[in-house]
Each structure stands twice: as C-alpha cells, then as structure tokens.
Design a protein around this motif. Sequence first.
Motif, PDB file in Angstrom:
ATOM      1  N   PHE A 153       5.495   0.560   7.381  1.00  0.00           N
ATOM      2  CA  PHE A 153       4.454   0.510   6.299  1.00  0.00           C
ATOM      3  C   PHE A 153       3.030  -0.053   6.841  1.00  0.00           C
ATOM      4  O   PHE A 153       3.019  -1.216   7.075  1.00  0.00           O
ATOM      5  N   ALA A 163       4.087   4.980   7.358  1.00  0.00           N
ATOM      6  CA  ALA A 163       4.160   5.271   5.872  1.00  0.00           C
ATOM      7  C   ALA A 163       3.296   4.201   5.510  1.00  0.00           C
ATOM      8  O   ALA A 163       2.384   3.530   6.255  1.00  0.00           O
ATOM      9  N   SER A 164       2.756   4.331   4.168  1.00  0.00           N
ATOM     10  CA  SER A 164       1.799   3.489   3.295  1.00  0.00           C
ATOM     11  C   SER A 164       0.572   3.605   4.191  1.00  0.00           C
ATOM     12  O   SER A 164      -0.370   2.801   4.591  1.00  0.00           O
ATOM     13  N   ARG A 188       0.288  -1.843   3.681  1.00  0.00           N
ATOM     14  CA  ARG A 188       0.914  -3.318   3.170  1.00  0.00           C
ATOM     15  C   ARG A 188       0.918  -4.225   3.957  1.00  0.00           C
ATOM     16  O   ARG A 188       0.547  -5.447   3.827  1.00  0.00           O
ATOM     17  N   LYS A 224      17.343   7.603   1.922  1.00  0.00           N
ATOM     18  CA  LYS A 224      16.345   6.513   2.419  1.00  0.00           C
ATOM     19  C   LYS A 224      17.117   5.169   2.120  1.00  0.00           C
ATOM     20  O   LYS A 224      17.713   5.134   0.898  1.00  0.00           O
ATOM     21  N   ASN A 257       9.987   7.385  -3.064  1.00  0.00           N
ATOM     22  CA  ASN A 257      10.534   6.010  -3.326  1.00  0.00           C
ATOM     23  C   ASN A 257      10.897   5.823  -4.687  1.00  0.00           C
ATOM     24  O   ASN A 257      10.401   6.703  -5.635  1.00  0.00           O
ATOM     25  N   THR A 308       3.465  10.020   6.531  1.00  0.00           N
ATOM     26  CA  THR A 308       3.636  10.479   5.191  1.00  0.00           C
ATOM     27  C   THR A 308       2.327  10.153   4.412  1.00  0.00           C
ATOM     28  O   THR A 308       1.864   8.850   4.599  1.00  0.00           O
ATOM     29  N   ASP A 334       3.720  12.114   0.471  1.00  0.00           N
ATOM     30  CA  ASP A 334       4.481  10.803   0.051  1.00  0.00           C
ATOM     31  C   ASP A 334       4.392  10.870  -1.664  1.00  0.00           C
ATOM     32  O   ASP A 334       3.459  10.327  -2.287  1.00  0.00           O
ATOM     33  N   ARG A 391      -3.131   4.898   4.122  1.00  0.00           N
ATOM     34  CA  ARG A 391      -4.157   4.893   2.948  1.00  0.00           C
ATOM     35  C   ARG A 391      -5.378   5.770   2.970  1.00  0.00           C
ATOM     36  O   ARG A 391      -6.269   5.931   2.129  1.00  0.00           O
TER      37      ARG A 391
END
Length: 220
Positions: A129, A163-164, A132, A83, A28, A183, A6, A166
């Motif tokens: 995500f 995604a997102s 988040r 996307k 993004n 990702t 990512d 961490r």
Amino acid sequence: MKFFLDTANLDELKKGAAWGIVDGVTTNPSLIAKEGNPIEEQVRKICDIVDGPVSAEVVATDFEGMVKQAHELHAVHPNIVVKVPLTRDGIKTCATLSKTGIRFNVTLCFSASQALLAAKAGATFVSPFVGRLDDLGEEGMALIRSICGIYKNYGFKTEVLAASLRSPLHVVQAAQAGAHIGTLPFKVLDSLFNHPLTDRGLEQFLKDYNKVFQETGAPR
Ligand code: G3P
C-alpha cells in the motif's frame, strides 16, 4: 503494466471496462460494504463486467475460517483471486491452498520482509500500500522499488500489485519501479487521460480543418 480498478462499484467498472484498458479488479471489505450487497453477490456481478482477475477478500481472521471462505469465494467464479491479510493465519492459508490451485492476493503489505513471506507462500499477487505509507510520512514508493528488486533477485513468480495509489504520479512511479500491476480508484484511472495540451491541440486541429472546408465548401 496491468491496470486493475480498485472499486466494487458496478457503474465505475462498466465505464472503465468500456475503455478497453482494464485488466482486472480489486475489492476489499470497505469497498464491498459501500455497495451494500453481500460479497459473493457483488463479486459475481463484477466478474460479469470485467474479464480478468477479481480480488475478493476474506473477512475471517483465523486459519480455519479463512480456508472455508477461500473455498467459498473461489467457487463463485474462475476469475476470483482470494485476498488474505498479511498475518500469520493469512500466510498459512495462502501457503496451504495455493498448492491446490486457488490464487491468492496477499494484502495489507507494508514492508519488504512481509512481501518475502507472500512470495514464499506462493501468492499470485502481493499488495503493498503506497498511499497509506505516504500518509505516515514514509515514502511508499520506496517499498515498491524494494520488493520489485528482491523478487527479481530470486525469480519469484508473485506479481507486485501496487495498491493505495492516489494520483497519476503514483501510477507512473509504480510503473518506473517495475510494479507488474497498479490498482487504481476510478477517479485516478480517469485522471490519467487528462492533459490541457491535448484539449487545446484538438480544439485547434478541428478549428483549422473546419475553417478551410467551410471557406472553400469542399467536401470533407
Ligand atoms: O484496496 C486497497 C487499497 O488500494 C486502498 O487504498 O486509498 O484506501 O489507502 P487507500
């Protein structure tokens, strides 16, 4: 589980690609902006480094604008996945163009109901995500579990792209939930390698080996 990076940073992508375990890339508009090049130029460079799906996001918010940008991004390289955000116009763009062979990653997904829309629109990937949602005090990983279960019920072909993410724990939990893809920011991918017992064990193995051969002078 496929690993995507990512990032839009070429140095990070080169390092990750050299490890032989990176299957694709997501970008993004914020990540592209950090690198300072126009999106088409940057994603073309990314496609030269990683041989796999490369997500490139539209910045238009209306249907006509998204359709135009989807065609432009699709023309950059066969590996580009367009996307679009999970809005009415984004879903309409995906539903209209996925029939023509353009692949879509529907992003900014924060609920199972939104993920159903992405699957019905023929998205190749949906991007829920995790981090988040955690930031808001919700359990982001519960969303991954829920979407994976629902897609399985109906045999939807859309792949769940967590995604997102961490932390290494996020990656493992996404894998346990059955996400097809995670990702990862470069820092998170790099941290998957780390374990103090690996370092300590290797140090001891080499110490033992070298000690004997140094003492006896036998060939190694
Ligand atoms: O690419 C979208 C997503 O992975 C962003 O992550 O950490 O900014 O919430 P984050």
